[in-house]
Design a protein around this motif. Sequence first.
Motif, PDB file in Angstrom:
ATOM      1  N   SER A  24       3.680 -28.163 -24.947  1.00 40.78           N
ATOM      2  CA  SER A  24       3.827 -26.970 -25.784  1.00 40.78           C
ATOM      3  C   SER A  24       2.581 -26.112 -25.635  1.00 40.78           C
ATOM      4  CB  SER A  24       4.057 -27.350 -27.250  1.00 40.78           C
ATOM      5  OG  SER A  24       3.063 -28.228 -27.726  1.00 40.78           O
ATOM      6  N   ILE A  25       2.798 -24.820 -25.452  1.00 39.62           N
ATOM      7  CA  ILE A  25       1.692 -23.894 -25.196  1.00 39.62           C
ATOM      8  C   ILE A  25       1.844 -22.669 -26.083  1.00 39.62           C
ATOM      9  CG2 ILE A  25       0.498 -22.490 -23.473  1.00 39.62           C
ATOM     10  CD1 ILE A  25       1.745 -24.269 -21.310  1.00 39.62           C
ATOM     11  N   ALA A  26       0.766 -22.262 -26.706  1.00 37.98           N
ATOM     12  CA  ALA A  26       0.680 -20.973 -27.400  1.00 37.98           C
ATOM     13  C   ALA A  26      -0.385 -20.175 -26.669  1.00 37.98           C
ATOM     14  CB  ALA A  26       0.315 -21.158 -28.866  1.00 37.98           C
ATOM     15  N   ALA A  27       0.004 -19.056 -26.063  1.00 37.74           N
ATOM     16  CA  ALA A  27      -0.946 -18.294 -25.242  1.00 37.74           C
ATOM     17  C   ALA A  27      -0.487 -16.850 -25.136  1.00 37.74           C
ATOM     18  CB  ALA A  27      -1.075 -18.920 -23.853  1.00 37.74           C
ATOM     19  N   ALA A  28      -1.387 -16.000 -24.649  1.00 40.32           N
ATOM     20  CA  ALA A  28      -1.086 -14.562 -24.572  1.00 40.32           C
ATOM     21  C   ALA A  28      -0.084 -14.252 -23.488  1.00 40.32           C
ATOM     22  CB  ALA A  28      -2.375 -13.778 -24.338  1.00 40.32           C
ATOM     23  N   CYS A  29      -0.156 -14.956 -22.344  1.00 38.54           N
ATOM     24  CA  CYS A  29       0.757 -14.644 -21.254  1.00 38.54           C
ATOM     25  C   CYS A  29       1.007 -15.866 -20.388  1.00 38.54           C
ATOM     26  CB  CYS A  29       0.244 -13.476 -20.412  1.00 38.54           C
ATOM     27  SG  CYS A  29      -1.392 -13.728 -19.717  1.00 38.54           S
ATOM     28  N   PRO A  55       3.454 -10.025 -29.702  1.00 36.21           N
ATOM     29  CA  PRO A  55       4.796  -9.592 -29.313  1.00 36.21           C
ATOM     30  C   PRO A  55       4.915  -9.305 -27.820  1.00 36.21           C
ATOM     31  CG  PRO A  55       4.149  -8.541 -31.363  1.00 36.21           C
ATOM     32  CD  PRO A  55       2.939  -9.272 -30.863  1.00 36.21           C
ATOM     33  N   THR A  56       5.806 -10.031 -27.152  1.00 36.38           N
ATOM     34  CA  THR A  56       6.000  -9.931 -25.708  1.00 36.38           C
ATOM     35  C   THR A  56       7.473 -10.176 -25.401  1.00 36.38           C
ATOM     36  OG1 THR A  56       3.782 -10.884 -25.413  1.00 36.38           O
ATOM     37  CG2 THR A  56       5.173 -10.765 -23.459  1.00 36.38           C
ATOM     38  N   PHE A  57       8.093  -9.271 -24.650  1.00 31.44           N
ATOM     39  CA  PHE A  57       9.518  -9.350 -24.295  1.00 31.44           C
ATOM     40  C   PHE A  57      10.417  -9.303 -25.528  1.00 31.44           C
ATOM     41  CE2 PHE A  57       7.489 -11.718 -20.737  1.00 31.44           C
ATOM     42  CZ  PHE A  57       7.823 -10.843 -19.723  1.00 31.44           C
ATOM     43  N   ASN A  75       1.027  -5.185 -20.119  1.00 30.25           N
ATOM     44  CA  ASN A  75       0.182  -6.012 -19.258  1.00 30.25           C
ATOM     45  C   ASN A  75       0.516  -7.491 -19.418  1.00 30.25           C
ATOM     46  OD1 ASN A  75      -1.179  -3.838 -18.158  1.00 30.25           O
ATOM     47  ND2 ASN A  75      -2.832  -3.901 -19.670  1.00 30.25           N
ATOM     48  N   ARG A  76       0.798  -7.917 -20.649  1.00 36.71           N
ATOM     49  CA  ARG A  76       1.180  -9.315 -20.871  1.00 36.71           C
ATOM     50  C   ARG A  76       2.484  -9.626 -20.150  1.00 36.71           C
ATOM     51  NH1 ARG A  76      -0.359  -7.997 -26.171  1.00 36.71           N
ATOM     52  NH2 ARG A  76       1.803  -7.879 -26.880  1.00 36.71           N
ATOM     53  N   GLU A  77       3.434  -8.704 -20.205  1.00 38.49           N
ATOM     54  CA  GLU A  77       4.727  -8.933 -19.577  1.00 38.49           C
ATOM     55  C   GLU A  77       4.613  -8.936 -18.057  1.00 38.49           C
ATOM     56  OE1 GLU A  77       7.257  -5.979 -21.312  1.00 38.49           O
ATOM     57  OE2 GLU A  77       7.285  -6.963 -23.279  1.00 38.49           O
ATOM     58  N   GLY A  82       1.626 -12.472 -11.935  1.00 36.69           N
ATOM     59  CA  GLY A  82       0.221 -12.642 -11.587  1.00 36.69           C
ATOM     60  C   GLY A  82      -0.642 -11.599 -12.256  1.00 36.69           C
ATOM     61  N   THR A  83      -1.795 -12.014 -12.733  1.00 34.93           N
ATOM     62  CA  THR A  83      -2.735 -11.104 -13.383  1.00 34.93           C
ATOM     63  C   THR A  83      -3.585 -10.397 -12.330  1.00 34.93           C
ATOM     64  OG1 THR A  83      -4.466 -12.782 -13.577  1.00 34.93           O
ATOM     65  CG2 THR A  83      -2.842 -12.669 -15.356  1.00 34.93           C
ATOM     66  N   GLU A  84      -4.463  -9.527 -12.803  1.00 35.31           N
ATOM     67  CA  GLU A  84      -5.342  -8.803 -11.874  1.00 35.31           C
ATOM     68  C   GLU A  84      -6.261  -9.737 -11.119  1.00 35.31           C
ATOM     69  OE1 GLU A  84      -8.508  -6.558 -13.893  1.00 35.31           O
ATOM     70  OE2 GLU A  84      -7.806  -7.455 -15.774  1.00 35.31           O
ATOM     71  N   PHE A  85      -6.493 -10.941 -11.653  1.00 35.92           N
ATOM     72  CA  PHE A  85      -7.376 -11.896 -10.996  1.00 35.92           C
ATOM     73  C   PHE A  85      -6.614 -12.839 -10.062  1.00 35.92           C
ATOM     74  CE2 PHE A  85      -9.354 -10.921 -15.147  1.00 35.92           C
ATOM     75  CZ  PHE A  85     -10.443 -10.223 -14.657  1.00 35.92           C
ATOM     76  N   GLU A  86      -5.305 -12.633  -9.971  1.00 35.39           N
ATOM     77  CA  GLU A  86      -4.483 -13.440  -9.065  1.00 35.39           C
ATOM     78  C   GLU A  86      -3.967 -12.601  -7.905  1.00 35.39           C
ATOM     79  OE1 GLU A  86      -2.706 -16.822 -12.058  1.00 35.39           O
ATOM     80  OE2 GLU A  86      -1.895 -14.808 -12.247  1.00 35.39           O
TER      81      GLU A  86
END
Length: 233
Positions: A24-29, A55-57, A75-77, A82-86
Amino acid sequence: MIDNKNKRLGEDLATEIKSGSKVSIAAACFSIYAFQELKKQLLEIDELRFIFTSPTFTTEKARKEKREFYIPRLNRERSLYGTEFEVKLRNELGQRAIARECADWIRSHAVFKSNVSDERMMGFMNVDDKSYTPIHSFTTVDLGCERGNNAYNFVQKTEAPISKMYLDLFESLWNNNSKMQVVTEQVIENITTAYNENSPEFIYFVTLYNIFSEFLDDIMSEDFLPNEGTGFR
């Protein structure tokens, strides 16, 4: 204490996540590249429950005075791909195959919910009776595989009985229907677009939609229309 230098979070999770594990994970993205990093282990788990801590999606429409929150939400969606660092991972051109595998895995193993309240939620992760905190996002940066722009990236691993506090916290959040909205189908739909074949015309209209859709309500009012004296209509 995992410092993500001498020991990476991804390495520890690869050891702790076993066949039949409950995660189980609680995270921003959520990033498909984090899934790829732990694919061998995640394919064998019993279930993943994921909470987007903001709030996301979600399906609600933001009021005009809250429009400033749209950009971080978008940005989260978009971090699904992949993020800017990926960027390096995206440039390896394996996104379509990874996205297809991740979408298939989500259909059979995962449920996603999003926080729809105005309350801030701290990110953390539970693997069976172990807990990890803080977890900002589920990305390769947070797993310690990519550098990112963090000055430091410490994660504390907690075992029973202390970890029970985090296990109980996640259960409380997950079952609170007034604060949570199920967004699994929206996540799958967005990941699916990464490997679907689309016509150039479709791409053109999707591009226009993503640029302008969040602000179309504004142009219904003369207050937000550009002055015709500028020559721009």
